[in-house]
Design a protein around this motif. Structure first.
Motif, PDB file in Angstrom:
ATOM      1  N   GLY A   8       5.218   1.748   2.235  1.00 47.41           N
ATOM      2  CA  GLY A   8       4.530   0.536   2.669  1.00 47.41           C
ATOM      3  C   GLY A   8       4.458  -0.497   1.564  1.00 47.41           C
ATOM      4  N   ILE A   9       4.219  -1.725   1.982  1.00 43.66           N
ATOM      5  CA  ILE A   9       4.062  -2.815   1.015  1.00 43.66           C
ATOM      6  C   ILE A   9       3.021  -3.795   1.549  1.00 43.66           C
ATOM      7  CG2 ILE A   9       6.078  -4.029   2.011  1.00 43.66           C
ATOM      8  CD1 ILE A   9       6.524  -5.136  -0.893  1.00 43.66           C
ATOM      9  N   GLN A  10       2.210  -4.314   0.643  1.00 43.70           N
ATOM     10  CA  GLN A  10       1.147  -5.235   1.060  1.00 43.70           C
ATOM     11  C   GLN A  10       1.674  -6.660   1.233  1.00 43.70           C
ATOM     12  OE1 GLN A  10      -2.897  -4.920  -0.436  1.00 43.70           O
ATOM     13  NE2 GLN A  10      -2.052  -3.780  -2.143  1.00 43.70           N
ATOM     14  N   HIS A  16       8.235  -9.720  -5.499  1.00 42.54           N
ATOM     15  CA  HIS A  16       8.750  -9.970  -6.843  1.00 42.54           C
ATOM     16  C   HIS A  16       9.789  -8.912  -7.230  1.00 42.54           C
ATOM     17  CE1 HIS A  16       6.082  -6.834  -8.425  1.00 42.54           C
ATOM     18  NE2 HIS A  16       5.042  -7.438  -7.865  1.00 42.54           N
ATOM     19  N   ASN A  19       8.747  -5.235  -7.203  1.00 48.57           N
ATOM     20  CA  ASN A  19       8.786  -4.595  -5.878  1.00 48.57           C
ATOM     21  C   ASN A  19      10.227  -4.242  -5.512  1.00 48.57           C
ATOM     22  OD1 ASN A  19       6.584  -7.219  -4.842  1.00 48.57           O
ATOM     23  ND2 ASN A  19       5.959  -5.125  -5.280  1.00 48.57           N
ATOM     24  N   ALA A  23      11.014  -0.441  -5.703  1.00 52.09           N
ATOM     25  CA  ALA A  23      10.871   0.279  -4.439  1.00 52.09           C
ATOM     26  C   ALA A  23      11.895  -0.132  -3.372  1.00 52.09           C
ATOM     27  CB  ALA A  23       9.451   0.082  -3.898  1.00 52.09           C
ATOM     28  N   HIS A  44      -4.453  -2.729   4.456  1.00 49.75           N
ATOM     29  CA  HIS A  44      -4.679  -2.633   3.011  1.00 49.75           C
ATOM     30  C   HIS A  44      -4.944  -4.007   2.389  1.00 49.75           C
ATOM     31  CE1 HIS A  44      -2.883   1.519   2.992  1.00 49.75           C
ATOM     32  NE2 HIS A  44      -3.780   1.662   2.045  1.00 49.75           N
ATOM     33  N   ILE A 135       1.048   7.821   5.419  1.00 49.58           N
ATOM     34  CA  ILE A 135       2.170   8.737   5.181  1.00 49.58           C
ATOM     35  C   ILE A 135       2.096   9.943   6.125  1.00 49.58           C
ATOM     36  CG2 ILE A 135       3.246  10.234   3.436  1.00 49.58           C
ATOM     37  CD1 ILE A 135       1.804   8.350   1.317  1.00 49.58           C
ATOM     38  N   VAL A 143       8.409   9.660  -0.235  1.00 44.87           N
ATOM     39  CA  VAL A 143       7.852   8.314  -0.266  1.00 44.87           C
ATOM     40  C   VAL A 143       8.433   7.537  -1.455  1.00 44.87           C
ATOM     41  CG1 VAL A 143       5.699   6.987  -0.321  1.00 44.87           C
ATOM     42  CG2 VAL A 143       5.706   9.284   0.670  1.00 44.87           C
ATOM     43  N   PRO A 144       9.367   6.604  -1.210  1.00 43.22           N
ATOM     44  CA  PRO A 144       9.911   5.817  -2.319  1.00 43.22           C
ATOM     45  C   PRO A 144       8.913   4.749  -2.772  1.00 43.22           C
ATOM     46  CG  PRO A 144      10.948   5.174  -0.226  1.00 43.22           C
ATOM     47  CD  PRO A 144      10.007   6.292   0.085  1.00 43.22           C
ATOM     48  N   VAL A 145       8.498   4.823  -4.031  1.00 43.21           N
ATOM     49  CA  VAL A 145       7.502   3.898  -4.590  1.00 43.21           C
ATOM     50  C   VAL A 145       7.778   3.647  -6.058  1.00 43.21           C
ATOM     51  CG1 VAL A 145       5.458   4.382  -3.135  1.00 43.21           C
ATOM     52  CG2 VAL A 145       6.036   5.921  -5.034  1.00 43.21           C
ATOM     53  N   GLY A 146       7.061   2.687  -6.618  1.00 46.10           N
ATOM     54  CA  GLY A 146       7.062   2.478  -8.061  1.00 46.10           C
ATOM     55  C   GLY A 146       6.049   3.429  -8.688  1.00 46.10           C
ATOM     56  N   HIS A 152      -1.709   7.744  -6.348  1.00 49.54           N
ATOM     57  CA  HIS A 152      -2.119   7.706  -4.936  1.00 49.54           C
ATOM     58  C   HIS A 152      -1.381   8.779  -4.123  1.00 49.54           C
ATOM     59  CE1 HIS A 152      -3.661   3.276  -5.136  1.00 49.54           C
ATOM     60  NE2 HIS A 152      -4.556   4.139  -5.552  1.00 49.54           N
ATOM     61  N   ILE A 184       8.487  -1.861 -13.911  1.00 46.69           N
ATOM     62  CA  ILE A 184       8.926  -3.138 -14.485  1.00 46.69           C
ATOM     63  C   ILE A 184       7.691  -3.853 -15.020  1.00 46.69           C
ATOM     64  CG2 ILE A 184      10.045  -5.336 -13.937  1.00 46.69           C
ATOM     65  CD1 ILE A 184      12.031  -3.639 -12.746  1.00 46.69           C
ATOM     66  N   LYS A 193       1.991  -4.102 -16.164  1.00 45.89           N
ATOM     67  CA  LYS A 193       3.085  -4.093 -15.192  1.00 45.89           C
ATOM     68  C   LYS A 193       3.217  -5.463 -14.521  1.00 45.89           C
ATOM     69  CE  LYS A 193       0.750  -2.930 -11.019  1.00 45.89           C
ATOM     70  NZ  LYS A 193       0.317  -2.174  -9.939  1.00 45.89           N
TER      71      LYS A 193
HETATM   72  P1  TYM Z   1       2.445  -2.884  -3.385  1.00 45.57           P
HETATM   73  O1  TYM Z   1       2.422  -3.757  -2.177  1.00 45.57           O
HETATM   74  O2  TYM Z   1       1.597  -3.246  -4.537  1.00 45.57           O
HETATM   75  O3  TYM Z   1       3.919  -2.736  -3.940  1.00 45.57           O
HETATM   76  C1  TYM Z   1       5.019  -2.365  -3.132  1.00 45.57           C
HETATM   77  C2  TYM Z   1       5.950  -1.438  -3.905  1.00 45.57           C
HETATM   78  O4  TYM Z   1       6.418  -2.068  -5.110  1.00 45.57           O
HETATM   79  C3  TYM Z   1       6.199  -1.205  -6.216  1.00 45.57           C
HETATM   80  N1  TYM Z   1       5.910  -2.003  -7.432  1.00 45.57           N
HETATM   81  C4  TYM Z   1       6.544  -1.869  -8.603  1.00 45.57           C
HETATM   82  N2  TYM Z   1       7.547  -1.065  -9.003  1.00 45.57           N
HETATM   83  C5  TYM Z   1       7.983  -1.186 -10.280  1.00 45.57           C
HETATM   84  N3  TYM Z   1       7.469  -2.063 -11.176  1.00 45.57           N
HETATM   85  C6  TYM Z   1       6.460  -2.890 -10.823  1.00 45.57           C
HETATM   86  N4  TYM Z   1       5.976  -3.760 -11.699  1.00 45.57           N
HETATM   87  C7  TYM Z   1       5.954  -2.811  -9.485  1.00 45.57           C
HETATM   88  N5  TYM Z   1       4.985  -3.472  -8.806  1.00 45.57           N
HETATM   89  C8  TYM Z   1       4.971  -2.963  -7.557  1.00 45.57           C
HETATM   90  C9  TYM Z   1       4.989  -0.371  -5.814  1.00 45.57           C
HETATM   91  O5  TYM Z   1       4.926   0.835  -6.554  1.00 45.57           O
HETATM   92  C10 TYM Z   1       5.240  -0.153  -4.340  1.00 45.57           C
HETATM   93  O6  TYM Z   1       6.102   0.946  -4.139  1.00 45.57           O
HETATM   94  N6  TYM Z   1      -0.495   0.917  -2.104  1.00 45.57           N
HETATM   95  C11 TYM Z   1       0.835   0.389  -1.959  1.00 45.57           C
HETATM   96  C12 TYM Z   1       1.219   0.117  -0.512  1.00 45.57           C
HETATM   97  C13 TYM Z   1       1.093   1.286   0.408  1.00 45.57           C
HETATM   98  C14 TYM Z   1       1.946   2.433   0.442  1.00 45.57           C
HETATM   99  C15 TYM Z   1       1.455   3.224   1.514  1.00 45.57           C
HETATM  100  C16 TYM Z   1       3.033   2.841  -0.303  1.00 45.57           C
HETATM  101  C17 TYM Z   1       0.177   1.438   1.401  1.00 45.57           C
HETATM  102  N7  TYM Z   1       0.394   2.589   2.053  1.00 45.57           N
HETATM  103  C18 TYM Z   1       2.056   4.458   1.835  1.00 45.57           C
HETATM  104  C19 TYM Z   1       3.632   4.070   0.012  1.00 45.57           C
HETATM  105  C20 TYM Z   1       3.134   4.847   1.063  1.00 45.57           C
HETATM  106  C21 TYM Z   1       0.910  -0.931  -2.694  1.00 45.57           C
HETATM  107  O7  TYM Z   1      -0.083  -1.592  -2.918  1.00 45.57           O
HETATM  108  O8  TYM Z   1       2.126  -1.369  -2.952  1.00 45.57           O
END
Ligand code: TYM
Length: 326
Positions: A8-10, A16, A19, A23, A44, A135, A143-146, A152, A184, A193
């Motif tokens: 997910g993404i907010q 940017h 993101n 991700a 969220h 999830i 779950v692909p995330v940063g 979390h 990043i 970050k």
């Molecule tokens: P969000 O909206 O802040 O960011 C979306 C995704 O981008 C990644 N990210 C980064 N990766 C590398 N370097 C950075 N500087 C950077 N900034 C952001 C985040 O890790 C993310 O993967 N809580 C989550 C949203 C969410 C979610 C979920 C994610 C809600 N439910 C369920 C996974 C599964 C968030 O605020 O992401």
């Protein structure tokens, strides 16, 4: 074997490069051969006190267009708005009743955000529970995330484990998928970050005007924060990390050799980064420009929500029976 992927993404402001490289690129790659579900998490976003209703409405749509431009294909993936599937909120409540209050108080993101604000809403505290619900509602296993989301995800695993041990095996324990760009840093302050909340000088928007990107790359902080034991300052390390994501290996190696020999000119490193970054982003930016007039984005999201909801209903039927609500 195909994985069930969720992320997910907010919808809070523009996408940017953190993101994107952290991700979204992974989201796109994983569409091949897996079962992929991606959500614009507007529930969220409400935890953010600055979120204005009219802006939220627009931001969700704009983000959907950005994701399509990045290569999310609605024929391969389910793409939808979280609030179109109210089962997220229902599962969140039930999972909150198995989550540990103590664990939630230890979430770094909560502590950092709470420290910055005078008024801390309850949603901010519950944020990781809603994320776990996102999830687990789809029984996603990956779950692909940063990197900032790893804690979390650990919490989501703990919640799944507690639920399973109390009510019987129901949920898989989801694992993060981290890529090369998982962390990043801000160009203006490379010890934090890259994020939207720090202000526009701290991030590079995916669709930002070229001149503005050039200016931000050129003014990236380089020499600050170098300790005697370090070979490279955090700022220079971040420029190299970014260059590695966008430039061919020999280009990066050339600059590394210059650095080792003490003859690296930051100006050249920044110029190369800017050029390769723009080349990497160009296809996405061009697709986004064409999508401006894509009128069917609402239908894409509605169709996604329908498909997501069919899975969500099924899980909730099982969960309600397990906990004794049905
Ligand atoms: P969000 O909206 O802040 O960011 C979306 C995704 O981008 C990644 N990210 C980064 N990766 C590398 N370097 C950075 N500087 C950077 N900034 C952001 C985040 O890790 C993310 O993967 N809580 C989550 C949203 C969410 C979610 C979920 C994610 C809600 N439910 C369920 C996974 C599964 C968030 O605020 O992401």
């Amino acid at each position: 074997m195909a994985m069930r992927i969720f992320s997910g993404i907010q919808p809070t402001g523009e996408l940017h490069i953190g993101n994107y490289f952290g991700a979204i690129q992974r989201w796109v790659e994983l569409q091949h051969g897996n079962d992929t579900i991606y959500s614009i998490v507007d529930y969220h976003a409400l935890t953010n006190e600055d979120t204005v209703p009219a802006e939220l409405r627009t931001a969700r749509r704009e983000l959907a267009l950005d994701l399509l431009a990045c290569g999310i294909n609605p024929e391969r993936s389910i793409l939808y708005l979280q609030s179109d599937v109210p089962e997220h909120a229902e599962l969140c409540w039930i999972l909150g009743c198995v989550a540990s209050y103590g664990d939630l108080t230890r979430m770094t993101q909560f502590k950092e955000k709470a420290a910055r604000q005078e008024f801390v809403n309850g949603g901010l505290f519950y944020y990781p529970v809603l994320q776990a619900a996102d999830i687990l509602l789809y029984k996603a296993d990956h779950v692909p995330v940063g990197e900032d989301q790893v804690q979390h995800l650990e919490e989501a695993r703990r919640i799944a484990r507690r639920f399973n041990s109390r009510f019987g095996e129901t949920f898989p324990e989801p694992e993060p998928i981290l890529g090369e760009g998982a962390r990043i840093m801000s160009l203006a302050d490379p010890e934090r970050k890259m994020s939207k909340s720090a202000g526009p000088e701290h991030y590079i928007g995916l669709m930002e005007p070229e001149e503005s990107i050039r200016r931000k790359v050129r003014s990236a902080v380089t020499d600050v924060g170098l300790t005697p034991s370090q070979e490279m300052s955090p700022g220079v390390a971040n420029l190299f990390a970014l260059l590695e994501l966008v430039a061919p290996r020999e280009v990066v190696e050339g600059f590394r050799r210059d650095h080792a020999a003490g003859k690296l000119l930051y100006r050249d490193l920044k110029e190369a980064l800017f050029t390769h970054l723009m080349a990497a982003l160009r296809p996405v930016r061009e697709r986004r420009a064409k999508l401006v007039s894509r009128g069917d984005v609402d239908e894409v999201l509605a169709h996604g929500a329908e498909r997501a909801r069919a899975i969500a209903r099924e899980t909730m039927r099982e969960v309600r029976a397990r906990v004794g609500l049905d």
